[in-house]
Design an enzyme around this catalytic site. Structure first.
Site, PDB file in Angstrom:
ATOM      1  N   LYS A   1       1.058  -0.306   0.423  1.00  0.00           N
ATOM      2  CA  LYS A   1       0.010  -0.532  -0.096  1.00  0.00           C
ATOM      3  C   LYS A   1       0.975   1.257  -0.178  1.00  0.00           C
ATOM      4  O   LYS A   1       2.067   1.089   0.129  1.00  0.00           O
ATOM      5  CB  LYS A   1      -1.187   0.000   1.429  1.00  0.00           C
ATOM      6  CG  LYS A   1      -2.174  -1.141   1.061  1.00  0.00           C
ATOM      7  CD  LYS A   1      -3.254  -1.022  -0.153  1.00  0.00           C
ATOM      8  CE  LYS A   1      -4.164  -1.680   0.075  1.00  0.00           C
ATOM      9  NZ  LYS A   1      -4.246  -3.286  -0.011  1.00  0.00           N
ATOM     10  N   ASN A   2       0.433   2.253  -0.013  1.00  0.00           N
ATOM     11  CA  ASN A   2       1.191   3.426  -0.084  1.00  0.00           C
ATOM     12  C   ASN A   2       1.728   3.825   1.009  1.00  0.00           C
ATOM     13  O   ASN A   2       2.892   3.933   1.030  1.00  0.00           O
ATOM     14  CB  ASN A   2      -0.047   4.781  -0.492  1.00  0.00           C
ATOM     15  CG  ASN A   2      -0.742   4.521  -1.498  1.00  0.00           C
ATOM     16  OD1 ASN A   2      -1.450   3.680  -2.330  1.00  0.00           O
ATOM     17  ND2 ASN A   2      -0.082   5.930  -2.100  1.00  0.00           N
TER      18      ASN A   2
END
Length: 888
Positions: free
Chosen positions: A193-194
């Site tokens: 994920k980011n």
């Protein structure tokens, strides 16, 4: 100091990577050394810092985003079995969270253009279940979802909305950050994920009661966890008043998250830059559509999702397999919930079904997007996507004046309008202007020059070239920044158009006809025919996404070839030459810097061990062989050197290419190879025969071919450059004979012929451009002199040099020529089998190694009937006293 993720090699492109910063690793060591590794001080600090980052009142760290969704739903205190609207296109864990919370999912259809629910699909799902108790809104791929509008369609207050922000850390709806919009927002810190931690999630809310409820239920519903019991005033006493689960975050995870959070803004900017590069490159690929925005706001760019529609020509699953074979990882987000057996029995589907999700699912494809990607890696992925696109059937020919290339003028200002006007009234320049590009919105509202429209902005170059079948692009904006010019040029060339630049606005104003600055394009006037637009859109597929090697890359033909090949998006472009200065110059032209040392190959093609090593290491899939000795008079003096480079060097390359399974090999030859009488022509003819013989023993999938050039106008050292230099100094122009003729072609035609040959070849052909008839050099010189305002040119005749013909031919007497799929390209094939060279070339090579010029000529004569075995008389004095146009 900003910590940048380690860049990945371009040869393998993983779909996603996990980057744990050095300071995050140090934080883990600090926590481990503290002896407290479960939920504790680090977790509390991470919650505070994260809440501040998203603008929420409270944040509660949990073990995963799925746990966050379940705990947030439990905190709503909904009745058992209460209905919750869930988008059909979401991760299966989101629906599992609904079921684990004792609730019932009702699936909501999505808009295929956005992959997200709409007010209309929410209203339809609402009607199917009466009145839902809650709704889950997904910010798909990190794009903003219209939370308030969807809640209104479901007739629910925002306090009954849970946002799935697994993709959406950094997203905003309008100017409000996701994390502070609704009852509860759930984030993911999964490894890709980011904000990568490995595992973990977070719930943000402005409601203190909700936050406290989630803190209890994340640890079995206990009223006090171990950390708080050990704080001052804490107690071992606790109670359990409601159901809970084990879903707390550890201090180790929290320490990683705190350190990673400090780099998030930089990583997000990197994602935005890469996403913009994707969208610009893929805008010209038919059948690939990026998802539209469902509402204004900022996109977190967690995923780069495209739709592979029917127009693309290759189905999504086949494309995934092909990309995997090329070392490129992709993914699909997600399988619609109603297509998964478990949810068919546990979720409600509206009576009309989920047609939007059904239409979208076979098209969805997520491309690599993570901060560790290089720009050239994004270009590699885009090049592969170009490669597998099926080119649409040819459109009907656009009307144009005879011989005129459809021309797009970049710049609708004074210079551009004057240029278009003068080109339109001067058809001999061979350019037919059809419209403009300009960034000024005011110019888009009116037509220019009477009936020429402004077709778009400069960033629309690629799409405009494709939509309007543009063949030439002329940049007429004086002072255009070099970086912007390069972007326009790359987009035009990638779409199959050639590019020219109007160099000086001041010079344009001083001329009655702006078009005189374009005199290098005046092929109709100079050679009696219009320039042929050779490169077809299909030619791009030959090099797109492939490893391409150009020999002789620093030369005039090789460097122009590199410019056009690079525009078609090869995965790698290797530049091979023995002249390191030319390679350095070419790198600066192509990239604006000379730091790409891994694409530079300094090598002599006569060095067989080195060539074998180069091919083993680089494994080129396409080879364009432009390296050659080509100065006709000097090779008459030194025939052994011509043999070593033009014949043995070609054989070295051909053998190395066959050994590594190169798919396409194209030799650049010359019309002087047709029934040769010069050493240049003889050695290039033998190079052609080496290529043809090699096809007989080539491994499956390897295709060898050759092209014959005429004299190339505009190349370095070409006839026109020699004539221009003589005219500039006031010297007489030297011509060998009043009746000497030659075939002429432009640089663009030459390069186009090479690319088309690579596309069309089946093996062993020699391709020749239909250049109409030969041109008398005397006539060409006089026309060129008039174009530069020298009406009375002084021509001095020097006599034919040894090895020169009065008239060149395009085909050998023992060849037949046939039409190809390109209307202006012919293929020459031998009438009989090519001579067996394997047992005869060693003697030629031995004579060349001894530098025995007489024996070299005799060996050439034995191999090529009609070639003169005797050394020409008075060669030195006659051949070298005047300039020789050193080109093909």
């Amino acid at each position: 100091m900003t910590v940048q993720p380690q860049r990945l090699p371009a040869s393998e492109v993983p779909f996603a990577t996990t980057w744990i910063s050095p300071d995050a690793r140090e934080a883990v060591q600090r926590v481990l050394a503290s002896g407290w590794v479960t939920t504790g001080h680090e977790t509390q600090l991470f919650e505070e810092e994260f809440a501040a980052y998203v603008g929420a009142g409270h944040a509660v760290a949990v073990s995963s985003c799925t746990a966050a969704l379940e705990l947030a739903l439990r905190a709503l205190r909904l009745p058992p079995g209460g209905t919750v609207l869930v988008p059909a296109m979401t991760f299966c864990g989101a629906a599992q969270a609904v079921l684990h919370a004792g609730l019932h999912p009702v699936l909501v259809d999505v808009d295929p253009r956005t992959a997200m629910a709409t007010p209309a699909t929410v209203a339809e799902a609402t009607r199917s279940c009466g009145q839902p108790q809650a709704m889950m809104v997904l910010h798909y791929a990190g794009a903003p979802a219209p939370v308030a509008e969807l809640a209104e369609a479901a007739r629910l207050p925002l306090t009954r909305v849970v946002e799935d922000a697994a993709h959406a850390l950094g997203t905003s709806v309008d100017d409000r950050p996701v994390g502070a919009l609704s009852h509860a927002t759930c984030f993911s810190f999964y490894a890709t994920k980011n904000l990568p931690i490995g595992e973990g999630g977070m719930v943000t809310t402005d409601d203190p009661d909700i936050a406290e409820c989630i803190r209890r239920t994340r640890l079995h519903g206990m009223s006090a966890d171990a950390w708080r019991r050990n704080l001052p005033g804490g107690s071992w006493r606790y109670t359990v008043e409601e159901a809970g689960l084990k879903a707390n975050m550890t201090d180790v995870q929290a320490a990683v998250g705190r350190a990673q959070l400090r780099h998030l803004d930089d990583w997000q900017q990197r994602r935005h830059d890469l996403a913009a590069r994707y969208e610009a490159a893929l805008a010209v690929v038919p059948g690939l559509q990026t998802l539209e925005s469902a509402t204004p706001g900022r996109h977190a760019r967690h995923l780069q999702v495209v739709r592979v529609t029917e127009d693309y020509g290759t189905e999504r699953d086949e494309l995934i397999d092909r990309l995997r074979e090329r070392g490129i990882g992709t993914s699909v987000h997600f399988v619609p919930l109603h297509r998964l057996p478990y949810f068919r029995g546990t979720a409600t589907v509206p009576p009309g079904g989920l047609p939007g999700a059904d239409a979208l699912f076979p098209q969805l494809l997520s491309l690599p997007l993570h901060p560790s990607l290089e720009e050239q890696t994004v270009d590699q992925v885009c090049a592969e996507l170009h490669r597998y696109a099926t080119i649409a059937p040819a459109r009907p020919a656009w009307p144009q004046r005879p011989g005129g290339l459809r021309t797009l003028v970049v710049g609708a200002g004074e210079a551009g309008r004057a240029l278009a006007r003068d080109l339109a009234r001067t058809p001999e320049f061979g350019l037919d202007p059809v419209g403009f590009l300009d960034d000024d919105p005011a110019k888009h509202r009116t037509r220019t020059n009477g009936d020429l429209p402004v077709l778009g902005e400069l960033d629309d170059t690629g799409t405009t070239v494709l939509e309007h079948r543009i063949e030439a692009v002329v940049v007429a904006i004086p002072g255009l920044r070099p970086a912007r010019f390069r972007r326009v040029a790359r987009a035009a060339e990638a779409a199959g158009a050639s590019v020219r630049y109007l160099p000086s606005f001041t010079a344009a104003l001083r001329r009655d006809v702006v078009g005189s600055d374009m005199r290098s394009l005046d092929v109709h006037e100079l050679i009696g025919r219009a320039e042929v637009h050779v490169v077809s859109p299909e030619a791009r597929s030959t090099v797109t996404g492939r490893r391409v090697l150009v020999t002789g890359a620093g030369g005039s033909i090789g460097s122009e070839l590199c410019h056009q090949v690079r525009a078609f998006g090869p995965s790698r472009l290797y530049l091979l030459d023995h002249d390191e200065s030319n390679l350095h110059r070419l790198q600066l032209e192509l990239y604006g810097d000379a730091l790409r040392c891994d694409d530079i190959v300094i090598s002599d093609i006569r060095d067989r061990p080195r060539i074998d090593q180069v091919f083993r290491e680089l494994r080129p899939e396409v080879v364009f062989h432009a390296a050659a000795h080509k100065h006709l008079p000097l090779l008459e003096l030194h025939p052994g050197e011509g043999v070593k480079t033009n014949v043995r060097g070609t054989e070295n390359l051909v053998r190395a290419a066959a050994a590594v399974g190169t798919a396409r090999f194209v030799l650049i030859s010359t019309d002087k190879a047709a029934d040769p009488v010069s050493v240049l022509g003889a050695t290039k003819r033998l190079a052609e025969l080496v290529v043809q013989n090699s096809q007989q023993d080539a491994p499956p999938g390897t295709v060898f071919s050759a092209v014959r050039f005429g004299n190339v106008l505009g190349s370095r050292g070409s006839l026109l450059s020699v004539v221009a230099e003589q005219l500039g100094t006031g010297s007489p122009v030297t011509v060998t004979h009043p009746d000497v003729t030659r075939f002429f072609m432009t640089v663009e035609e030459a390069v186009g012929l090479v690319l088309e040959a690579a596309r069309m070849a089946h093996g062993g052909e020699v391709f020749v451009l239909d250049m109409s008839g030969p041109v008398r050099i005397v006539d060409l010189v006089r026309k060129f002199a008039r174009s530069v305002h020298v009406p009375d040119v002084d021509i001095r005749f020097t006599g034919l040099r040894p090895g020169e013909k009065l008239n060149e031919t395009l085909f050998c007497a023992q060849e037949k020529h046939t039409a190809t799929t390109h209307p202006r390209i012919l293929a020459a094939t031998p009438v009989a089998h090519p001579p067996a060279l394997a047992r005869r070339l060693p003697a030629l090579y031995a004579a060349a190694e001894r530098n025995d010029a007489d024996e070299v000529r005799r060996a050439l004569a034995g191999l090529l009937p009609g070639f003169p075995a005797a050394e020409p008389a008075e060669l030195t004095r006659t051949a070298l006293s005047e300039p020789y146009p050193d080109d093909f």
